[in-house]
Design a protein around this motif. Structure first.
Motif, PDB file in Angstrom:
ATOM      1  N   LEU A 181       0.804  -1.383  -0.314  1.00 37.73           N
ATOM      2  CA  LEU A 181      -0.240  -0.170   0.503  1.00 37.73           C
ATOM      3  C   LEU A 181       0.994   1.248  -0.083  1.00 37.73           C
ATOM      4  O   LEU A 181       1.331   1.995   1.395  1.00 37.73           O
ATOM      5  CB  LEU A 181      -0.962   0.573   0.755  1.00 37.73           C
ATOM      6  N   THR A 182       1.709   1.409  -0.820  1.00 35.73           N
ATOM      7  CA  THR A 182       2.252   2.566  -1.294  1.00 35.73           C
ATOM      8  C   THR A 182       0.847   4.232  -1.341  1.00 35.73           C
ATOM      9  O   THR A 182       1.920   5.512  -1.243  1.00 35.73           O
ATOM     10  CB  THR A 182       3.393   2.722  -2.114  1.00 35.73           C
ATOM     11  N   PHE A 183      -0.156   4.362  -1.645  1.00 36.93           N
ATOM     12  CA  PHE A 183      -0.675   5.643  -3.100  1.00 36.93           C
ATOM     13  C   PHE A 183      -1.451   6.332  -0.789  1.00 36.93           C
ATOM     14  O   PHE A 183      -0.970   5.550  -0.408  1.00 36.93           O
ATOM     15  CB  PHE A 183      -2.133   5.140  -3.006  1.00 36.93           C
ATOM     16  N   ASN A 184      -1.070   7.619  -1.994  1.00 33.83           N
ATOM     17  CA  ASN A 184      -1.083   8.652  -1.065  1.00 33.83           C
ATOM     18  C   ASN A 184      -1.684   9.181  -0.750  1.00 33.83           C
ATOM     19  O   ASN A 184      -0.977  10.554  -1.894  1.00 33.83           O
ATOM     20  CB  ASN A 184       0.402   9.647  -0.516  1.00 33.83           C
ATOM     21  N   PHE A 185      -3.574   9.251  -0.309  1.00 33.42           N
ATOM     22  CA  PHE A 185      -4.154  10.080  -0.960  1.00 33.42           C
ATOM     23  C   PHE A 185      -5.283  10.642   0.360  1.00 33.42           C
ATOM     24  O   PHE A 185      -6.180  10.993   0.571  1.00 33.42           O
ATOM     25  CB  PHE A 185      -5.526   9.505  -2.200  1.00 33.42           C
ATOM     26  N   PRO A 186      -4.592  11.516   0.985  1.00 33.79           N
ATOM     27  CA  PRO A 186      -4.890  12.183   2.006  1.00 33.79           C
ATOM     28  C   PRO A 186      -6.309  13.087   2.123  1.00 33.79           C
ATOM     29  O   PRO A 186      -6.279  13.894   1.091  1.00 33.79           O
ATOM     30  CB  PRO A 186      -3.822  13.032   2.897  1.00 33.79           C
ATOM     31  N   ILE A 187      -7.301  12.604   2.788  1.00 32.97           N
ATOM     32  CA  ILE A 187      -8.625  13.185   2.880  1.00 32.97           C
ATOM     33  C   ILE A 187      -8.939  14.202   2.680  1.00 32.97           C
ATOM     34  O   ILE A 187      -9.141  14.984   2.033  1.00 32.97           O
ATOM     35  CB  ILE A 187      -9.533  12.174   3.551  1.00 32.97           C
ATOM     36  N   SER A 188      -8.108  14.450   3.671  1.00 36.79           N
ATOM     37  CA  SER A 188      -7.833  16.306   4.013  1.00 36.79           C
ATOM     38  C   SER A 188      -7.263  16.997   2.879  1.00 36.79           C
ATOM     39  O   SER A 188      -7.478  18.686   3.278  1.00 36.79           O
ATOM     40  CB  SER A 188      -7.114  16.546   5.173  1.00 36.79           C
ATOM     41  N   GLU A 189      -6.627  16.826   1.724  1.00 36.51           N
ATOM     42  CA  GLU A 189      -5.931  17.496   1.306  1.00 36.51           C
ATOM     43  C   GLU A 189      -6.859  16.351  -0.966  1.00 36.51           C
ATOM     44  O   GLU A 189      -6.282  17.340  -1.496  1.00 36.51           O
ATOM     45  CB  GLU A 189      -4.558  17.249   0.250  1.00 36.51           C
ATOM     46  N   ILE A 190      -8.007  15.856  -0.404  1.00 35.85           N
ATOM     47  CA  ILE A 190      -8.429  16.042  -1.846  1.00 35.85           C
ATOM     48  C   ILE A 190      -8.831  17.565  -2.285  1.00 35.85           C
ATOM     49  O   ILE A 190      -8.604  17.343  -3.525  1.00 35.85           O
ATOM     50  CB  ILE A 190      -9.585  15.066  -0.984  1.00 35.85           C
ATOM     51  N   LYS A 203      -4.596  10.933  17.950  1.00 42.06           N
ATOM     52  CA  LYS A 203      -4.558  11.945  17.245  1.00 42.06           C
ATOM     53  C   LYS A 203      -5.500  11.384  15.910  1.00 42.06           C
ATOM     54  O   LYS A 203      -4.894  10.421  15.571  1.00 42.06           O
ATOM     55  CB  LYS A 203      -3.000  13.138  16.521  1.00 42.06           C
ATOM     56  N   PRO A 204      -6.511  12.117  15.543  1.00 42.75           N
ATOM     57  CA  PRO A 204      -6.295  11.105  14.118  1.00 42.75           C
ATOM     58  C   PRO A 204      -5.236  10.943  12.689  1.00 42.75           C
ATOM     59  O   PRO A 204      -4.815  11.578  13.016  1.00 42.75           O
ATOM     60  CB  PRO A 204      -6.886  12.035  13.668  1.00 42.75           C
ATOM     61  N   LYS A 205      -5.714   9.835  13.196  1.00 40.54           N
ATOM     62  CA  LYS A 205      -4.753   9.291  11.619  1.00 40.54           C
ATOM     63  C   LYS A 205      -5.905   8.406  10.219  1.00 40.54           C
ATOM     64  O   LYS A 205      -6.530   7.515  10.264  1.00 40.54           O
ATOM     65  CB  LYS A 205      -4.032   8.254  11.931  1.00 40.54           C
ATOM     66  N   ASP A 206      -5.357   9.420   9.355  1.00 44.67           N
ATOM     67  CA  ASP A 206      -5.659   9.116   7.902  1.00 44.67           C
ATOM     68  C   ASP A 206      -5.537   7.213   7.381  1.00 44.67           C
ATOM     69  O   ASP A 206      -4.126   7.301   6.986  1.00 44.67           O
ATOM     70  CB  ASP A 206      -5.434   9.972   6.489  1.00 44.67           C
ATOM     71  N   LEU A 207      -6.408   6.681   7.105  1.00 47.58           N
ATOM     72  CA  LEU A 207      -6.795   5.377   6.015  1.00 47.58           C
ATOM     73  C   LEU A 207      -5.962   6.019   4.725  1.00 47.58           C
ATOM     74  O   LEU A 207      -5.225   4.852   4.308  1.00 47.58           O
ATOM     75  CB  LEU A 207      -7.400   4.705   6.606  1.00 47.58           C
ATOM     76  N   LEU A 208      -6.336   6.706   4.467  1.00 50.62           N
ATOM     77  CA  LEU A 208      -5.466   7.064   3.078  1.00 50.62           C
ATOM     78  C   LEU A 208      -3.948   8.453   3.162  1.00 50.62           C
ATOM     79  O   LEU A 208      -4.018   7.804   1.986  1.00 50.62           O
ATOM     80  CB  LEU A 208      -6.136   8.382   2.201  1.00 50.62           C
ATOM     81  N   ARG A 209      -3.551   8.068   3.401  1.00 48.97           N
ATOM     82  CA  ARG A 209      -2.588   9.090   4.140  1.00 48.97           C
ATOM     83  C   ARG A 209      -1.508   7.288   4.211  1.00 48.97           C
ATOM     84  O   ARG A 209      -1.129   7.204   4.990  1.00 48.97           O
ATOM     85  CB  ARG A 209      -2.632  10.036   5.349  1.00 48.97           C
ATOM     86  N   LYS A 210       0.233   7.463   3.439  1.00 48.19           N
ATOM     87  CA  LYS A 210       0.579   6.665   3.664  1.00 48.19           C
ATOM     88  C   LYS A 210       1.006   6.708   5.596  1.00 48.19           C
ATOM     89  O   LYS A 210       1.186   5.537   5.352  1.00 48.19           O
ATOM     90  CB  LYS A 210       1.328   7.124   2.473  1.00 48.19           C
TER      91      LYS A 210
END
Length: 384
Positions: free
Chosen positions: A106-115, A361-368
């Motif tokens: 799982l290398t993708f980095n798509f943070p939802i806060s930066e969508i 602290k919140p951790k994003d499943l979409l952020r690597k």
């Protein structure tokens, strides 16, 4: 951005962060037993019979409070439990091999806060015949040989496609809560955890009499180590985590960027005014709506009988872990409550004892970077 697309400010309504100023309430006991009654302002008309109807005053009236500050990581929360009970020990050598494989796959980095920025970046998203594709995720799918990891990637891609369609005005509504539940379930499976709907849990073990009202809880999910799957519904329960998933498309819980900044400024202003409040605000109130926090606290308390005996019977203090999931952001929680406190609540007695809910602290499943941290934390949840 194409013509007619939603403005960034309107789009931000769907992002997983919320500033909700905390108001202190005084709860007064009433004599009615209506499902719609709740703690409102300075009055209290009977205790709400479902945790989904609670607000923060209901929780605090029971002597249960959220900690003032975030812990930096989920591991901080799990370490608190490990030191006192021995549960959730660090990953073993065998588990570490699985953790490493997941991180590499799982290398993708798509943070939802930066969508917003990403959906307007042609290198991040390419459009073809009205469909959106995400090259980073496509790469991981093409390279992956694990069926479970591919399923997680598919779920992430579908959710992002749904959000992109909303962003580009191809659909009217933002993605539903069910999509985030599915992502969480598939991620948990990667880490040797299985998820059970709260509605499937024993009614007897998900209710409690509080303030002379029978209160029921229906958590969104309960997590159980994979090896306990055969005894999931036996008399001896084996839950390690109770999960609350927040509605993303609920405008009551979401504000535009301007609204969030103003709310944050209001909180800071109130702190500067020594006559109003001389203490720092509880940090999690700036990220999660307080009604969700109240419900989650109630779910932890009422579902205490669902937990593994290591957490619920090994010490004078109960250690009740949970998660609050807002979109793809995961917050680990932990209620520490003394047995005497629980007994006083069960016996309808006044209590001066205080229980605390700690949180990461919140951790994003979409952020690597965040996801790698969550892989280890979820894996440790199975070590009980």
């Amino acid at each position: 951005m194409t013509e007619g697309s939603k403005s960034v400010e309107k789009w931000l309504v769907g992002l997983p962060c919320s500033f909700d100023r905390h108001v202190k309430y005084k709860c007064k006991k009433g004599s009615t037993n209506s499902e719609t009654s709740s703690c409102i302002g300075e009055s209290f008309n009977s205790f709400p019979p479902r945790t989904s109807k609670w607000n923060i005053a209901c929780l605090e009236s029971l002597g249960i409070f959220y900690n003032k500050e975030f812990h930096d990581s989920p591991q901080d929360i799990l370490s608190m439990i490990f030191e006192e009970t021995g549960a959730f020990h660090p990953v073993s050598e065998e588990q570490n091999c699985n953790v490493t494989d997941i991180k590499k796959s799982l290398t993708f980095n798509f943070p939802i806060s930066e969508i917003v920025d990403m959906l307007t970046d042609k290198e991040k998203v390419t459009l073809n015949n009205g469909e959106s594709f995400f090259p980073e995720i496509e790469h991981d799918i093409d390279e992956c040989t694990s069926v479970d990891i591919r399923e997680f990637l598919f779920s992430c891609q579908l959710m992002l496609s749904c959000r992109a369609a909303f962003f580009y005005d191809w659909r009217e509504n933002i993605e539903p809560k069910d999509m985030f539940v599915e992502i969480l379930e598939k991620f948990a499976r990667l880490c040797q955890l299985i998820t059970v709907p709260g509605s499937a849990c024993s009614v007897k073990k998900t209710s409690m009499t509080l303030e002379n009202v029978s209160v029921t809880s229906k958590a969104d999910l309960v997590m159980i180590p994979e090896r306990y799957r055969r005894s999931t519904f036996s008399a001896k329960d084996s839950a390690t985590c109770v999960v609350s998933v927040a509605e993303i498309n609920n405008l009551k819980q979401r504000k535009s960027k301007v609204g969030r900044e103003k709310a944050a400024q209001d909180v800071r202003s109130s702190i500067k005014d020594g006559e109003k409040d001389s203490s720092e605000p509880t940090q999690i109130y700036t990220k999660v709506n307080t009604d969700i926090l109240a419900q989650h606290g109630g779910d932890l308390l009422i579902n205490r009988q669902m937990y593994c005996s290591t957490l619920s019977s090994s010490t004078p203090t109960l250690y009740l872990p949970g998660m609050i999931v807002v979109g793809t952001e995961v917050i680990f929680t932990l209620m520490k409550i003394h047995r005497k406190h629980v007994m006083q609540l069960k016996e309808q007695r006044e209590t001066t004892l205080r229980a605390t809910i700690y949180y990461s602290k919140p951790k994003d499943l979409l952020r690597k970077e965040d996801r790698d941290e969550l892989v280890e934390a979820f894996t440790e949840l199975s070590n009980i």
